[in-house]
Design a protein around this motif. Structure first.
Motif, PDB file in Angstrom:
ATOM      1  N   GLY A  27      50.158  40.320  41.600  1.00  0.00           N
ATOM      2  CA  GLY A  27      49.709  41.131  42.733  1.00  0.00           C
ATOM      3  C   GLY A  27      48.215  41.387  42.783  1.00  0.00           C
ATOM      4  N   ARG A  28      47.449  40.699  41.983  1.00  0.00           N
ATOM      5  CA  ARG A  28      45.995  40.846  42.007  1.00  0.00           C
ATOM      6  C   ARG A  28      45.411  39.748  42.886  1.00  0.00           C
ATOM      7  N   HIS A  29      44.081  39.696  43.007  1.00  0.00           N
ATOM      8  CA  HIS A  29      43.455  38.797  43.971  1.00  0.00           C
ATOM      9  C   HIS A  29      42.409  37.887  43.331  1.00  0.00           C
ATOM     10  N   LYS A  30      42.198  36.749  43.988  1.00  0.00           N
ATOM     11  CA  LYS A  30      41.179  35.789  43.562  1.00  0.00           C
ATOM     12  C   LYS A  30      39.811  36.467  43.472  1.00  0.00           C
ATOM     13  N   ALA A  31      39.509  37.346  44.416  1.00  0.00           N
ATOM     14  CA  ALA A  31      38.216  38.040  44.419  1.00  0.00           C
ATOM     15  C   ALA A  31      38.024  38.852  43.139  1.00  0.00           C
ATOM     16  N   GLU A  32      39.109  39.401  42.599  1.00  0.00           N
ATOM     17  CA  GLU A  32      39.015  40.165  41.352  1.00  0.00           C
ATOM     18  C   GLU A  32      38.739  39.235  40.171  1.00  0.00           C
ATOM     19  N   VAL A  33      39.372  38.065  40.166  1.00  0.00           N
ATOM     20  CA  VAL A  33      39.097  37.083  39.111  1.00  0.00           C
ATOM     21  C   VAL A  33      37.629  36.667  39.187  1.00  0.00           C
ATOM     22  N   ASP A  34      37.149  36.399  40.399  1.00  0.00           N
ATOM     23  CA  ASP A  34      35.749  36.011  40.578  1.00  0.00           C
ATOM     24  C   ASP A  34      34.809  37.119  40.099  1.00  0.00           C
ATOM     25  N   ALA A  35      35.146  38.362  40.417  1.00  0.00           N
ATOM     26  CA  ALA A  35      34.306  39.491  39.989  1.00  0.00           C
ATOM     27  C   ALA A  35      34.238  39.569  38.464  1.00  0.00           C
ATOM     28  N   ILE A  36      35.345  39.329  37.804  1.00  0.00           N
ATOM     29  CA  ILE A  36      35.388  39.341  36.338  1.00  0.00           C
ATOM     30  C   ILE A  36      34.503  38.226  35.779  1.00  0.00           C
ATOM     31  N   ILE A  37      34.632  37.032  36.334  1.00  0.00           N
ATOM     32  CA  ILE A  37      33.836  35.896  35.851  1.00  0.00           C
ATOM     33  C   ILE A  37      32.350  36.161  36.062  1.00  0.00           C
ATOM     34  N   CYS A  38      31.998  36.667  37.239  1.00  0.00           N
ATOM     35  CA  CYS A  38      30.589  36.948  37.532  1.00  0.00           C
ATOM     36  C   CYS A  38      30.053  38.058  36.637  1.00  0.00           C
ATOM     37  N   THR A  73      30.829  42.570  24.395  1.00  0.00           N
ATOM     38  CA  THR A  73      31.176  42.798  22.988  1.00  0.00           C
ATOM     39  C   THR A  73      32.128  43.988  22.822  1.00  0.00           C
ATOM     40  N   LEU A  74      32.322  44.751  23.900  1.00  0.00           N
ATOM     41  CA  LEU A  74      33.275  45.862  23.867  1.00  0.00           C
ATOM     42  C   LEU A  74      34.711  45.377  24.065  1.00  0.00           C
ATOM     43  N   ILE A  75      34.870  44.106  24.425  1.00  0.00           N
ATOM     44  CA  ILE A  75      36.201  43.542  24.659  1.00  0.00           C
ATOM     45  C   ILE A  75      36.896  43.393  23.307  1.00  0.00           C
ATOM     46  N   GLU A 112      37.567  48.983  36.899  1.00  0.00           N
ATOM     47  CA  GLU A 112      36.528  49.752  36.202  1.00  0.00           C
ATOM     48  C   GLU A 112      36.685  49.662  34.688  1.00  0.00           C
ATOM     49  N   LYS A 113      37.930  49.659  34.242  1.00  0.00           N
ATOM     50  CA  LYS A 113      38.183  49.557  32.798  1.00  0.00           C
ATOM     51  C   LYS A 113      38.005  48.136  32.307  1.00  0.00           C
ATOM     52  N   ILE A 114      38.427  47.165  33.119  1.00  0.00           N
ATOM     53  CA  ILE A 114      38.267  45.755  32.735  1.00  0.00           C
ATOM     54  C   ILE A 114      36.784  45.433  32.563  1.00  0.00           C
ATOM     55  N   LEU A 115      35.965  45.945  33.498  1.00  0.00           N
ATOM     56  CA  LEU A 115      34.528  45.656  33.458  1.00  0.00           C
ATOM     57  C   LEU A 115      33.756  46.616  32.558  1.00  0.00           C
TER      58      LEU A 115
END
Length: 117
Positions: A27-38, A73-75, A112-115
Motif C-alpha cells: 500500500g505504499r507508493h513509488k514516490a516514497e521509494v524514490d524519496a528514500i533513494i534520493c 549510519t543511524l540505520i 519521518e522515521k524511515i528518513l
C-alpha cells in the motif's frame, strides 16, 4: 583477493522495480521509494531517472552518489540475516541500507522515521 559480489555489477534499474513492487504490495507508493533513494544518496529525482535509463550498476550508483546522507549510519537492523551496522564492505553496507529502508517502508513505518528525522 575475493571476487566482487554479483550484485555490484547488476543494473540498479533491474532491482529498482522490485523495490517499488515490494512497497506497492503493502500500500505504499513509488514516490516514497524514490524519496528514500534520493534521501540516502543525494540524487535528485531527475538524476535518479537518468540512472535508471542508463542501466547504471549498483557499484557505480553508490560510488557516484552526489552525497550519501550522513544520517544513514543511524540505520540499524537485520537484512538477509545480517546486521547492517556490522557489514564491513562499504558498497555492500550502502546496498543493505537501501534494502533496510525499503523494508521499513513496506512494513508501514512512517516516512519521518524511515528518513531518520
Amino acid at each position: 583477493m575475493k571476487p566482487k559480489h554479483r550484485i555490484y555489477t547488476m543494473s540498479f534499474a533491474r532491482v529498482y522495480p522490485l523495490y517499488v513492487a515490494k512497497a506497492e504490495r503493502k500500500g505504499r507508493h513509488k514516490a516514497e521509494v524514490d524519496a528514500i533513494i534520493c534521501w540516502l544518496t543525494g540524487y535528485s529525482q531527475r538524476g535518479l531517472e537518468d540512472l535508471l535509463e542508463t542501466q547504471t550498476d549498483f557499484e557505480t550508483f553508490f560510488k557516484e552518489a552526489p552525497m550519501l546522507n550522513p544520517s544513514r549510519t543511524l540505520i540499524r537492523g537485520v537484512v538477509c540475516g545480517i546486521r547492517v551496522e556490522d557489514i564491513q564492505e562499504p558498497t555492500m553496507r550502502e546496498i543493505r541500507y537501501l534494502d533496510k529502508l525499503v523494508d521499513e517502508l513496506a512494513k508501514g513505518k512512517a516516512m519521518e522515521k524511515i528518513l531518520r528525522k
